[in-house]
Design an enzyme around this catalytic site. Structure first.
Site, PDB file in Angstrom:
ATOM      1  N   LYS A   1       0.817  -1.192   0.000  1.00 60.82           N
ATOM      2  CA  LYS A   1       0.000   0.000   0.000  1.00 60.82           C
ATOM      3  C   LYS A   1       0.863   1.259   0.000  1.00 60.82           C
ATOM      4  CE  LYS A   1      -3.182  -2.251   3.276  1.00 60.82           C
ATOM      5  NZ  LYS A   1      -3.660  -2.180   4.670  1.00 60.82           N
TER       6      LYS A   1
ATOM      7  N   ASP B   1      14.437  -1.509  -0.066  1.00 60.03           N
ATOM      8  CA  ASP B   1      15.148  -1.885   1.148  1.00 60.03           C
ATOM      9  C   ASP B   1      16.139  -3.012   0.792  1.00 60.03           C
ATOM     10  OD1 ASP B   1      15.636  -1.932   3.926  1.00 60.03           O
ATOM     11  OD2 ASP B   1      14.027  -3.345   4.298  1.00 60.03           O
TER      12      ASP B   1
ATOM     13  N   PHE C   1      13.794   3.010  10.459  1.00 61.26           N
ATOM     14  CA  PHE C   1      12.481   2.637   9.946  1.00 61.26           C
ATOM     15  C   PHE C   1      11.661   3.874   9.622  1.00 61.26           C
ATOM     16  CE2 PHE C   1       8.347   0.676   9.524  1.00 61.26           C
ATOM     17  CZ  PHE C   1       8.695  -0.419   8.757  1.00 61.26           C
TER      18      PHE C   1
HETATM   19  P1  XMP Z   1      12.446  -4.997   0.217  1.00 59.67           P
HETATM   20  O1  XMP Z   1      13.241  -5.419   1.437  1.00 59.67           O
HETATM   21  O2  XMP Z   1      11.861  -6.170  -0.490  1.00 59.67           O
HETATM   22  O3  XMP Z   1      11.258  -4.236   0.901  1.00 59.67           O
HETATM   23  O4  XMP Z   1      13.219  -4.050  -0.650  1.00 59.67           O
HETATM   24  C1  XMP Z   1      10.534  -3.288   0.275  1.00 59.67           C
HETATM   25  C2  XMP Z   1       9.246  -3.095   1.017  1.00 59.67           C
HETATM   26  O5  XMP Z   1       9.447  -3.175   2.440  1.00 59.67           O
HETATM   27  C3  XMP Z   1       8.792  -2.150   3.103  1.00 59.67           C
HETATM   28  N1  XMP Z   1       9.777  -1.351   3.840  1.00 59.67           N
HETATM   29  C4  XMP Z   1       9.471  -0.356   4.654  1.00 59.67           C
HETATM   30  N2  XMP Z   1       8.283   0.134   4.990  1.00 59.67           N
HETATM   31  N3  XMP Z   1       9.370   1.711   6.359  1.00 59.67           N
HETATM   32  C5  XMP Z   1       8.239   1.179   5.864  1.00 59.67           C
HETATM   33  O6  XMP Z   1       7.163   1.663   6.189  1.00 59.67           O
HETATM   34  C6  XMP Z   1      10.614   1.258   6.063  1.00 59.67           C
HETATM   35  O7  XMP Z   1      11.621   1.785   6.544  1.00 59.67           O
HETATM   36  C7  XMP Z   1      10.659   0.154   5.163  1.00 59.67           C
HETATM   37  N4  XMP Z   1      11.687  -0.541   4.638  1.00 59.67           N
HETATM   38  C8  XMP Z   1      11.094  -1.466   3.815  1.00 59.67           C
HETATM   39  C9  XMP Z   1       8.088  -1.345   2.051  1.00 59.67           C
HETATM   40  O8  XMP Z   1       6.750  -1.745   2.032  1.00 59.67           O
HETATM   41  C10 XMP Z   1       8.711  -1.732   0.752  1.00 59.67           C
HETATM   42  O9  XMP Z   1       7.764  -1.801  -0.280  1.00 59.67           O
HETATM   43 MG    MG Z   2       5.768  -1.153  -0.121  1.00 59.21          MG
END
Ligand code: XMP
Ligand code: MG
Length: 173
Positions: A40, A101, A150
């Site tokens: 979302k 991330d 975060f």
């Molecule tokens: P990856 O690890 O697959 O993750 O690159 C991407 C998704 O993880 C969530 N994400 C976060 N959501 N604060 C958030 O609210 C953060 O610091 C954070 N780091 C990763 C996010 O949904 C993203 O699409």
């Molecule tokens: Mg996301």
């Protein structure tokens, strides 16, 4: 009570989104692109971005999940919880993401979309947390690089909280 602190102010975010939108407007003018937002977290960024782009654009969403409720660490397994409804074959596809991330979510989605043979496939992300990267993902259009904290606000949540904040903030967990 969980405290949030401002990392990037609303004004800085809006200036950056306007900059990205100007670049994307030139790139996608006359291409009738298909923007695919990842639910979302990307919905606020996407809403501002497409309006600032101001060119005809089609909107789609996919739901991908890698985070358990309440967790701040990626489980590493990606699930397509809401699949695409629009064909992408031959389309100019622009994936819109809130934050990259580990890269696992984007790698999964980009590979999935590539198999459907779009005319072009690019990624626009508001935030990049490169210190956490596990798998390489090319970010074609990027807003800000952030440290390993975060992030919440401007669509991003912590256990479904704080999406409504106008600034990009962070929580201490
Ligand atoms: P990856 O690890 O697959 O993750 O690159 C991407 C998704 O993880 C969530 N994400 C976060 N959501 N604060 C958030 O609210 C953060 O610091 C954070 N780091 C990763 C996010 O949904 C993203 O699409
Ligand atoms: Mg996301």
């Amino acid at each position: 009570m969980t405290e949030t602190k401002v990392l990037i102010s609303e004004q800085q975010v809006m200036e950056k989104v306007a900059e990205l939108a100007a670049t994307l407007k030139e790139e996608y003018r006359d291409k009738h692109p298909l923007a695919i937002g990842i639910l979302k977290g990307s919905f606020v960024f996407m809403a501002d971005l497409i309006r600032m782009m101001g060119i005809p654009i089609e909107i789609e969403f996919v739901g991908l999940s890698s985070y358990g409720k309440g967790a701040t660490e990626s489980a590493g397994k990606i699930k397509l919880v809401q699949p695409l409804k629009t064909p992408v074959k031959g389309r100019h596809v622009l994936v819109i993401e809130d934050i990259v991330d580990t890269g696992l979510t984007l790698r999964f989605l980009l590979d999935y979309l590539k198999r459907k043979k779009p005319a072009s496939l690019k990624l626009c992300a508001l935030l990049d947390k490169p210190s956490r990267r596990k798998i390489d993902v090319p970010i074609d259009y990027l807003g800000f690089t952030v440290p390993n904290i975060f992030i919440v606000g401007y669509g991003l949540d912590w256990d479904e909280r704080f999406r409504y904040l106008r600034d990009v903030c962070f929580v201490e967990v």
